[in-house]
Design an enzyme around this catalytic site. Structure first.
Site, PDB file in Angstrom:
ATOM      1  N   ASN A 168      19.713  47.935  20.944  1.00 25.21           N
ATOM      2  CA  ASN A 168      18.826  46.269  20.847  1.00 25.21           C
ATOM      3  C   ASN A 168      17.763  46.231  20.495  1.00 25.21           C
ATOM      4  O   ASN A 168      16.850  46.246  19.935  1.00 25.21           O
ATOM      5  CB  ASN A 168      18.930  46.158  22.826  1.00 25.21           C
ATOM      6  CG  ASN A 168      18.060  44.812  22.700  1.00 25.21           C
ATOM      7  OD1 ASN A 168      16.860  44.533  23.286  1.00 25.21           O
ATOM      8  ND2 ASN A 168      18.353  43.911  23.018  1.00 25.21           N
ATOM      9  N   GLY A 199      19.928  31.767  34.186  1.00 21.59           N
ATOM     10  CA  GLY A 199      21.582  31.206  34.443  1.00 21.59           C
ATOM     11  C   GLY A 199      21.386  31.698  33.154  1.00 21.59           C
ATOM     12  O   GLY A 199      22.827  30.743  32.032  1.00 21.59           O
ATOM     13  N   GLY A 200      21.726  32.793  32.088  1.00 25.42           N
ATOM     14  CA  GLY A 200      22.506  33.356  31.041  1.00 25.42           C
ATOM     15  C   GLY A 200      23.968  33.043  31.077  1.00 25.42           C
ATOM     16  O   GLY A 200      24.351  32.880  32.420  1.00 25.42           O
ATOM     17  N   ARG A 201      24.301  33.744  29.899  1.00 28.51           N
ATOM     18  CA  ARG A 201      25.899  33.573  30.159  1.00 28.51           C
ATOM     19  C   ARG A 201      26.268  34.967  30.839  1.00 28.51           C
ATOM     20  O   ARG A 201      26.505  36.322  29.942  1.00 28.51           O
ATOM     21  CB  ARG A 201      26.440  33.633  28.619  1.00 28.51           C
ATOM     22  CG  ARG A 201      28.017  33.223  28.510  1.00 28.51           C
ATOM     23  CD  ARG A 201      28.034  32.757  27.229  1.00 28.51           C
ATOM     24  NE  ARG A 201      29.811  32.532  27.192  1.00 28.51           N
ATOM     25  CZ  ARG A 201      30.708  33.569  26.353  1.00 28.51           C
ATOM     26  NH1 ARG A 201      30.011  34.936  26.474  1.00 28.51           N
ATOM     27  NH2 ARG A 201      31.955  33.089  26.057  1.00 28.51           N
ATOM     28  N   HIS A 207      31.251  51.975  24.060  1.00 24.55           N
ATOM     29  CA  HIS A 207      31.961  53.311  25.106  1.00 24.55           C
ATOM     30  C   HIS A 207      33.106  53.851  24.148  1.00 24.55           C
ATOM     31  O   HIS A 207      34.454  53.399  23.960  1.00 24.55           O
ATOM     32  CB  HIS A 207      32.595  52.837  26.319  1.00 24.55           C
ATOM     33  CG  HIS A 207      31.359  51.914  26.799  1.00 24.55           C
ATOM     34  ND1 HIS A 207      30.529  52.402  27.543  1.00 24.55           N
ATOM     35  CD2 HIS A 207      30.837  50.772  27.230  1.00 24.55           C
ATOM     36  CE1 HIS A 207      29.768  51.989  28.251  1.00 24.55           C
ATOM     37  NE2 HIS A 207      29.937  50.438  28.188  1.00 24.55           N
ATOM     38  N   SER A 259      22.227  42.742  20.841  1.00 26.00           N
ATOM     39  CA  SER A 259      22.134  44.156  21.718  1.00 26.00           C
ATOM     40  C   SER A 259      24.236  44.578  21.665  1.00 26.00           C
ATOM     41  O   SER A 259      25.070  43.575  21.562  1.00 26.00           O
ATOM     42  CB  SER A 259      21.967  43.253  23.933  1.00 26.00           C
ATOM     43  OG  SER A 259      22.671  44.027  24.571  1.00 26.00           O
ATOM     44  N   HIS A 290      23.904  52.391  23.248  1.00 25.02           N
ATOM     45  CA  HIS A 290      23.529  50.872  23.232  1.00 25.02           C
ATOM     46  C   HIS A 290      22.398  51.324  22.732  1.00 25.02           C
ATOM     47  O   HIS A 290      21.264  51.793  21.566  1.00 25.02           O
ATOM     48  CB  HIS A 290      22.536  50.884  24.954  1.00 25.02           C
ATOM     49  CG  HIS A 290      21.692  49.893  25.402  1.00 25.02           C
ATOM     50  ND1 HIS A 290      20.124  49.945  24.723  1.00 25.02           N
ATOM     51  CD2 HIS A 290      21.990  48.748  25.123  1.00 25.02           C
ATOM     52  CE1 HIS A 290      19.442  48.977  24.841  1.00 25.02           C
ATOM     53  NE2 HIS A 290      20.788  48.284  25.138  1.00 25.02           N
ATOM     54  N   HIS A 349      16.564  56.091  41.742  1.00 26.44           N
ATOM     55  CA  HIS A 349      17.525  57.289  43.469  1.00 26.44           C
ATOM     56  C   HIS A 349      18.840  58.145  42.892  1.00 26.44           C
ATOM     57  O   HIS A 349      19.580  58.699  43.848  1.00 26.44           O
ATOM     58  CB  HIS A 349      18.297  55.934  43.860  1.00 26.44           C
ATOM     59  CG  HIS A 349      19.473  55.478  42.668  1.00 26.44           C
ATOM     60  ND1 HIS A 349      19.419  54.944  41.658  1.00 26.44           N
ATOM     61  CD2 HIS A 349      20.633  55.358  42.527  1.00 26.44           C
ATOM     62  CE1 HIS A 349      20.312  54.944  41.015  1.00 26.44           C
ATOM     63  NE2 HIS A 349      21.449  55.201  41.326  1.00 26.44           N
TER      64      HIS A 349
END
Length: 305
Positions: free
Chosen positions: A114, A264-266, A102, A98, A112, A181
């Protein structure tokens, strides 16, 4: 049915990370990626590890992250099994590359990409597997030529896999990278797909190879065309304001971010996609007839290319 070779997928993903980093470094001409290799200790919620690579303060790229991860767990988080109850009670592996880039110059779009693979296994039963991925472009000062070439490359990537693939995955991208939104798309889209397993494994694998390798083919010509355009404080301020939309989408809607945080990923790797600087302005409205207004009027809504 072709055999499922998760080891071949992992090797491809690691070599893809290497290739993309090399091409981006070459385009930048100054900055290099710094690698942070990490692994999970036994007993943590998720096992596995990865290679997070970050480039900062280049001539062209203000910040970029290209992350490879391969994690495994004994059971899926509730956020996943709520939508796919058949995954309950299965051990799983998820691996992918991924990246988010910028650029410094507001005339160069953020991008981006992935590509990922997921497999859930249980002894005595057939594995459940799928691929996902895509790439999308977020310009601040769009050029029609750039958006067209981005989508032309996407069409060429999809063409060998079926006449409807581009249209389906382009529409999926428009729908996914949308901020309800704000009632606007995050950018001008590209390709997005998930749960890809309706072809043979080998064809699915070939498709994510084409998408992963096609990212630089689509993006770097745009960077080359725009990186030397002069800009001032007005363009920089607008770039930072629009980067705020990137933050909003990633923290509120992005499924990968939510899955990573809930399982619980990094955290450092998951939030690597955040821009180094962004800003918000209360009730901002672009002035009529300006390039900033043109972005809203012509580009932040789905359109055909």
């Amino acid at each position: 049915m072709s055999a499922i070779d998760k080891y071949a997928v992992k090797q491809f993903l690691m070599s893809l990370q290497d290739s993309i980093c090399q091409q981006l470094e070459q385009e930048d001409g100054k900055a290099v990626f710094v690698e942070d290799a990490w692994h999970r200790e036994p007993g943590e919620r998720l096992g596995g590890g990865g290679r997070s690579r970050v480039l900062r303060d280049g001539l062209v790229f203000e910040q970029g992250g290209v992350n490879f991860s391969h994690v495994e767990g004994k059971e899926m988080p509730a956020s996943a099994t709520a939508h796919r109850p058949e995954l309950a009670g299965r051990r799983f592996e998820a691996m992918g590359v991924s990246l988010v880039i910028h650029p410094k110059n507001p005339y160069v779009p953020t991008s981006h990409a992935n590509v990922r693979f997921f497999i859930a296994e249980k002894e005595g039963e057939e594995p459940i597997w799928w691929f996902g991925g895509g790439f999308d472009l977020t310009p601040f000062y769009p050029f029609e030529e750039d958006c067209q070439s981005w989508h032309d490359t996407a069409k060429a990537i999809c063409a060998p896999f079926g006449e409807d693939v581009y249209a389906e995955h382009k529409a999926w991208c428009d729908k996914y990278f949308f901020l309800p939104h704000r009632n606007e798309t995050r950018g001008v889209g590209g390709l997005f797909f998930d749960d890809l397993n309706h072809w043979e494994f080998d064809k699915c694998f070939d498709y994510i190879k084409a998408v992963g390798e096609g990212y630089c083919q689509a993006y770097l010509p745009i960077v080359s065309r725009r990186k030397d355009i002069e800009y001032g404080e007005r363009e920089r301020e607008f770039q930072l304001y629009r980067r705020g939309r990137y933050v909003e989408f990633n923290l509120v809607y992005d499924r990968g971010t939510l899955f990573g945080l809930q399982s619980g990923g990094r955290t450092e790797s998951i939030l690597m996609s955040m821009p180094p600087l962004a800003r918000w302005e209360y009730r901002y409205e672009p002035e009529a007839g300006t390039p900033e207004a043109e972005l809203y009027e012509r580009y932040l809504k789905p359109r055909e290319w």
